[in-house]
Design an enzyme around this catalytic site. Structure first.
Site, PDB file in Angstrom:
ATOM      1  N   ASP A 170       0.821  -1.211   0.000  1.00 42.40           N
ATOM      2  CA  ASP A 170       0.000   0.000   0.000  1.00 42.40           C
ATOM      3  C   ASP A 170       0.858   1.266   0.000  1.00 42.40           C
ATOM      4  OD1 ASP A 170      -2.019  -1.800   0.271  1.00 42.40           O
ATOM      5  OD2 ASP A 170      -2.738  -1.078   2.211  1.00 42.40           O
ATOM      6  N   HIS A 209       3.526  -2.134   3.529  1.00 41.75           N
ATOM      7  CA  HIS A 209       3.394  -0.734   3.147  1.00 41.75           C
ATOM      8  C   HIS A 209       4.628  -0.295   2.361  1.00 41.75           C
ATOM      9  CE1 HIS A 209      -0.085  -0.693   5.725  1.00 41.75           C
ATOM     10  NE2 HIS A 209      -0.394   0.494   5.237  1.00 41.75           N
TER      11      HIS A 209
END
Length: 337
Positions: free
Chosen positions: A139, A289
């Site tokens: 992400d 992430h």
């Protein structure tokens, strides 16, 4: 936004601090107002006729959305309609109604914060358990510091991942976006600007939510030539507006099964690897992430060791790495069979 007389900001200013009823009612009024449309083709119509037509369209659109909405939204409207009874009901009944309002708000908050909660609609948080498949997702990118490292690591092991990109970052790092695509990885939509409180913007309306989703979707389609089907909300927080907007766009809202922390918090890579492998199983979606807040990102070498360790460990256990698109496609095929 605060200049709009329909906004719950003004409802709150006029009525003082929000009560549970004001909070629910303000959100519903604003969603209905945000969904209304205006027209310039009124000709010689009188102000009363224009107002009546606008009100009729507003109510029709609101009811259309409500019919298609989740049961949590419908129960909220039911409680709003029952709330005037608080003025006339005897004391024991008022206590019961207050408890219902409190229970509903508690459930609503759980639906927002629990990443894989289905109170507002379907969430794809795990693939079919029939195959030993796992999907790696990343992400918040693309990031100059971390995306090349991630791509190099995935290439080293010969596997593909799924990158949920932020539209504004993708536009600024278009070469990195193209590299992600050229190396065979899948893309997902992670909004345009990654607003951290998107799930609490019922008071702003679905227009902001749809704009965040559609701008990134348009950018990705202009690069890939096809519509991106995958969406993951910022922080994993969601509400009925986000899921309804995704459904209208034909998008799948993706959760996750396991997630390393945003950064290592002083833990050695071996501990993080062990935790993720332990929490993974057939159909798991693992959420990394790709960069984060300045000063709090993963150390590059630490991230490489952790990612490599997770891949190596799951490979040794016989898992195959696929994209979330492949998992969704297999799940849809299984449903049709």
């Amino acid at each position: 936004m605060e200049g709009d007389p329909f906004s719950p900001f003004h409802l709150g200013q006029a009525a003082g601090p929000f009560t549970p009823v004001q909070l629910l009612l303000g959100d519903e009024l604003w969603d209905a107002h945000a969904g209304s449309t205006t027209s310039t083709g009124w000709g010689q119509a009188s102000p009363i006729e224009i107002g009546a037509a606008l009100m009729q369209g507003w109510i029709r659109e609101y009811l259309r959305r409500l019919r298609r909405s989740c049961w949590m939204r419908k129960s909220r409207v039911a409680l709003i309609l029952l709330s005037p009874l608080l003025l006339w009901l005897p004391s024991p009944a008022r206590v019961v109604l207050h408890l219902l309002l409190f229970a509903h708000l508690s459930a609503w908050l759980y639906g927002v914060f629990a990443p894989n909660s289905r109170l507002f609609g379907p969430i794809f948080d795990r693939g079919s358990g029939k195959q030993k498949w796992v999907a790696l997702t990343f992400d918040d990118g693309p990031s100059l510091d971390h995306t090349p490292l991630i791509l190099d690591t995935l290439k080293e092991f010969g596997i593909r991942g799924t990158f949920f990109v932020v539209g504004a970052k993708a536009k600024a790092q278009i070469d990195l976006l193209r590299r992600i695509i050229e190396e065979g990885h899948a893309l997902g939509n992670h909004t345009w600007s990654h607003p951290p409180h998107l799930a609490f913007e019922g008071v702003v309306g679905r227009r902001r939510i749809k704009e965040e989703i559609q701008r990134t979707a348009s950018l990705l389609e202009s690069i890939t030539g096809r519509r991106c089907r995958l969406f993951r909300p910022p922080q994993g927080f969601k509400n009925h507006l986000i899921l309804e907007s995704c459904a209208e766009e034909g998008m799948v809202v993706v959760g996750y099964t396991a997630r390393p922390p945003y950064h290592a918090n002083g833990l050695p890579s071996s501990v993080l690897v062990e935790r993720v492998i332990r929490d993974s199983g057939p159909g798991s979606i693992i959420n990394f992430h790709d960069g984060w807040m300045p000063g709090r990102e993963w150390d590059r070498e630490e991230m490489r060791r952790t990612l490599s360790g997770i891949i190596q460990g799951l490979k040794e256990e016989g898992y195959r790495f696929v994209t979330v698109e492949e998992m969704v496609g297999r799940a849809e095929s299984d449903d049709e069979a």
